[in-house]
Design a protein around this motif. Structure first.
Motif, PDB file in Angstrom:
ATOM      1  N   ASN A 386     -28.729 -14.217  14.923  1.00 16.57           N
ATOM      2  CA  ASN A 386     -28.302 -12.856  14.594  1.00 16.57           C
ATOM      3  C   ASN A 386     -29.301 -12.263  13.611  1.00 16.57           C
ATOM      4  OD1 ASN A 386     -26.702 -10.562  14.528  1.00 16.57           O
ATOM      5  ND2 ASN A 386     -25.581 -11.291  12.716  1.00 16.57           N
ATOM      6  N   VAL A 387     -30.033 -11.253  14.059  1.00 15.07           N
ATOM      7  CA  VAL A 387     -31.080 -10.624  13.242  1.00 15.07           C
ATOM      8  C   VAL A 387     -30.696  -9.175  12.982  1.00 15.07           C
ATOM      9  CG1 VAL A 387     -33.520  -9.996  13.115  1.00 15.07           C
ATOM     10  CG2 VAL A 387     -32.835 -12.140  14.211  1.00 15.07           C
ATOM     11  N   THR A 388     -30.886  -8.720  11.742  1.00 15.48           N
ATOM     12  CA  THR A 388     -30.575  -7.336  11.375  1.00 15.48           C
ATOM     13  C   THR A 388     -31.733  -6.742  10.578  1.00 15.48           C
ATOM     14  OG1 THR A 388     -29.480  -8.056   9.332  1.00 15.48           O
ATOM     15  CG2 THR A 388     -28.092  -7.781  11.296  1.00 15.48           C
ATOM     16  N   PHE A 389     -31.745  -5.415  10.468  1.00 17.21           N
ATOM     17  CA  PHE A 389     -32.697  -4.708   9.627  1.00 17.21           C
ATOM     18  C   PHE A 389     -32.124  -4.542   8.226  1.00 17.21           C
ATOM     19  CE2 PHE A 389     -34.150  -3.208  13.754  1.00 17.21           C
ATOM     20  CZ  PHE A 389     -35.492  -2.932  13.581  1.00 17.21           C
ATOM     21  N   ASN A 390     -32.985  -4.514   7.210  1.00 18.59           N
ATOM     22  CA  ASN A 390     -32.491  -3.951   5.957  1.00 18.59           C
ATOM     23  C   ASN A 390     -32.606  -2.431   6.059  1.00 18.59           C
ATOM     24  OD1 ASN A 390     -35.042  -3.001   4.993  1.00 18.59           O
ATOM     25  ND2 ASN A 390     -35.524  -5.042   4.175  1.00 18.59           N
ATOM     26  N   LYS A 391     -31.937  -1.720   5.198  1.00 23.58           N
ATOM     27  CA  LYS A 391     -31.780  -0.277   5.350  1.00 23.58           C
ATOM     28  C   LYS A 391     -33.115   0.450   5.413  1.00 23.58           C
ATOM     29  CE  LYS A 391     -29.582   3.785   3.296  1.00 23.58           C
ATOM     30  NZ  LYS A 391     -28.787   4.301   2.160  1.00 23.58           N
ATOM     31  N   GLU A 392     -34.007   0.165   4.462  1.00 20.17           N
ATOM     32  CA  GLU A 392     -35.281   0.879   4.399  1.00 20.17           C
ATOM     33  C   GLU A 392     -36.137   0.571   5.622  1.00 20.17           C
ATOM     34  OE1 GLU A 392     -39.113   1.434   1.366  1.00 20.17           O
ATOM     35  OE2 GLU A 392     -37.426   0.137   0.808  1.00 20.17           O
ATOM     36  N   ALA A 393     -36.120  -0.690   6.051  1.00 15.55           N
ATOM     37  CA  ALA A 393     -36.910  -1.075   7.216  1.00 15.55           C
ATOM     38  C   ALA A 393     -36.408  -0.364   8.468  1.00 15.55           C
ATOM     39  CB  ALA A 393     -36.853  -2.586   7.398  1.00 15.55           C
ATOM     40  N   ARG A 394     -35.112  -0.280   8.593  1.00 13.23           N
ATOM     41  CA  ARG A 394     -34.535   0.391   9.765  1.00 13.23           C
ATOM     42  C   ARG A 394     -34.915   1.865   9.785  1.00 13.23           C
ATOM     43  NH1 ARG A 394     -30.253  -0.727  13.119  1.00 13.23           N
ATOM     44  NH2 ARG A 394     -29.372   1.077  14.172  1.00 13.23           N
ATOM     45  N   GLU A 395     -34.779   2.515   8.654  1.00 14.57           N
ATOM     46  CA  GLU A 395     -35.106   3.936   8.589  1.00 14.57           C
ATOM     47  C   GLU A 395     -36.570   4.175   8.942  1.00 14.57           C
ATOM     48  OE1 GLU A 395     -33.984   5.009   4.651  1.00 14.57           O
ATOM     49  OE2 GLU A 395     -31.839   5.234   5.144  1.00 14.57           O
TER      50      GLU A 395
END
Length: 546
Positions: A386-395
């Motif tokens: 399960n891989v997710t973005f951190n907020k700044e990276a996603r933006e």
């Protein structure tokens, strides 16, 4: 006010009324003409010659209770009123020969009398609009006051189920589930794309006609074709398998054998029989991807197989049958291919009944973010992580992915590969700003032509000839290379023009993007068709005003 017309079969049991006490019992066809608030202007009474006396008695009683109702007798003799084929055929023939006038008359079909077989047939004929009316159901009185008649009650059943709130909600929910299934559960935000998927859902559930999916490479034609098959199988519309073939891989005798099969000894190396892909798709779905690459002979045989469900394997003297639904995919403009004699007009006409063009990823920028989530879910299913973005990276990634810099040459294939790379490199299952920055540099490198002899340079040389290409200024060569790349990613000049002039077109009151593109290409002596088919016949002569 429209005249109200009822169509009803005489009930030889329920309408029976020999005895003098017949007025003290419920008789549906008499009660039909006694309904409060439902005056019948005309009753089309159907009976056979054995019920002649009963018909006359019922007509006389109707004249007593409703003198203004006209009763017409219609003689239909059933040899076996429980034989579905006979009953349906005779009632259908009655409906076909009847002169309906829906603008002036309102039709009610009484399903209270007649055998259960007749009632089912009435439903089918009304549901298919062979009879342009509504169903009428009569019921005997539950409680009756002294002196009250035996009219009973009635209920009109409108087969437009959208009128019934609970059923409409259930149908709407089922359709939403089906369209979501076609979109692989992705909550797409593009209104135009959602409308197209909704229409595809209605077509593939209601029809077995061929469906043509067009659009650039990587737009999702293959995935959508498989989801269409899975939806039809879930709905029990097909029972066979899904057979996919890339027509670009079929050449010469191999093409005929692969598609239509062959018999033993049909050609050198044919040591045994081969069923062929069309036969393998029997009772299922056949997806011919890149159908524009098929040869003319294969096209002719495919047309016959589609229309007649029969074809001749290579070397055989006996036809075989296969009943399948055809889905076809292409990134070419088949209409233009027909004009150039490279695609059969009759096959194109057969495929063009239902054509849906899948847009390129950059034309659906609002759907990029939902597809990022989809790709992360696919990575979890595939790799178990399960891989997710951190907020700044996603933006930052979303901002780049939806910017003009992101050309997404391979459409969803590019996006899928990009998410896979970042997920694989993400430290501790979190995609960071650093990972995103590296990926953006990587994508820009993929999409930016090199200063050396690149594919774009080779493309210009192939189209214009080496000498003419060498005379181009660096500015013109770079601009032309970018235009050629966009042209090859779209099926039509209009679509390519919309992508090339996406900003300036908004400032014009009326824009003709195709015309602007055609005029630009004409400066170099090129046509849009020359650009979209490389190596078609050597360099294009006549380099224009550069």
């Amino acid at each position: 006010m429209k005249r109200r017309v009822a169509i009803s079969i005489l009930g030889t049991t329920l309408d029976l009324g020999k005895r003098e006490d017949r007025w003290s019992r419920w008789r549906p066809n008499v009660g039909l003409c006694q309904q409060s608030g439902l005056f019948i202007d005309r009753l089309e009474l159907i009976h056979d010659n054995h019920a002649e006396a009963l018909a006359r008695r019922i007509i006389g009683d109707i004249e007593t209770v409703s003198p203004a109702t006209e009763v017409r007798r219609n003689l239909i003799n059933f040899k076996d009123p429980w034989d579905f084929s006979e009953v349906y055929t005779r009632l259908r023939d009655f409906a076909r020969s009847y002169t309906f006038d829906p603008d002036e008359e309102d039709y009610l079909v009484n399903i209270t009398t007649g055998t259960h077989v007749a009632q089912i047939c009435w439903f089918l004929l009304t549901e298919a609009r062979i009879i342009p009316g509504r169903l009428l159901q009569l019921s005997p009185p539950r409680e009756r006051e002294p002196g009250e008649n035996f009219a009973g009650t009635h209920r009109i059943i409108d087969l437009d189920l959208s009128r019934y709130d609970e059923i409409a909600k259930r149908f709407a929910s089922e359709r939403e589930d089906a369209t979501s299934f076609l979109k692989s559960g992705i909550s797409t935000r593009s209104a135009a794309f959602n409308r197209m998927i909704d229409e595809i859902e209605r077509v593939v559930i209601r029809s077995t006609a061929p469906v043509l999916l067009t659009g650039p490479t990587g737009a999702g034609k293959s995935q959508l074709a498989r989801r269409i098959y899975e939806l039809k199988k879930n709905q029990r519309k097909v029972s066979g398998q899904f057979v996919e073939v890339n027509c670009a891989t079929l050449r010469g005798d191999h093409a005929m054998s692969a598609l239509f099969g062959h018999v033993k000894g049909a050609f050198t190396g044919a040591a045994g029989e081969r069923a062929g892909l069309l036969k393998s798709a029997d009772q299922g779905v056949l997806f011919l991807d890149e159908i524009g690459e098929l040869g003319l002979d294969e096209q002719a045989m495919c047309l016959r197989a589609i229309e007649e469900k029969r074809f001749l394997p290579v070397g055989a003297d006996r036809e075989v049958s296969a009943d399948f639904q055809l889905l076809a995919g292409t990134n070419r403009d088949l209409g233009e291919e027909v004009r150039k004699g490279r695609f059969r007009e009759d096959l194109y006409a057969r495929l063009n009944l239902w054509t849906f063009q899948l847009p390129a990823l950059r034309e659906r920028k609002e759907d990029i973010e939902p597809n990022i989530e989809f790709e992360l879910r696919r990575y979890l299913e595939r790799e178990g992580q399960n891989v997710t973005f951190n907020k700044e990276a996603r933006e930052r990634y979303v901002a780049f992915a939806t910017s003009p810099q992101a050309v997404w040459n391979a459409n969803f294939r590019d996006l899928s590969a990009s998410i896979t790379r970042m997920a694989t490199l993400a430290p501790h299952g979190r995609i960071t700003v650093e990972v995103v920055a590296d990926e953006i540099r990587r994508l820009n490198s993929f999409w930016r032509p090199s200063a050396d002899v690149s594919d774009a340079d080779s493309s210009i040389a192939e189209l214009l000839g080496a000498d003419a290409a060498a005379r181009l200024d660096q500015f013109d060569a770079a601009q032309l290379a970018a235009v050629l790349r966009v042209c090859r990613e779209h099926v039509t000049a209009s679509a390519a023009g919309r992508a090339l002039f996406a900003s300036s077109r908004l400032e014009k009151k009326s824009s003709n993007d195709a015309d602007r593109l055609v005029k630009y290409l004409a400066r170099f002596g090129l046509k849009f068709d020359d650009v979209t088919r490389r190596n078609a016949g050597g360099p294009v002569t006549g380099l224009g005003g550069v």
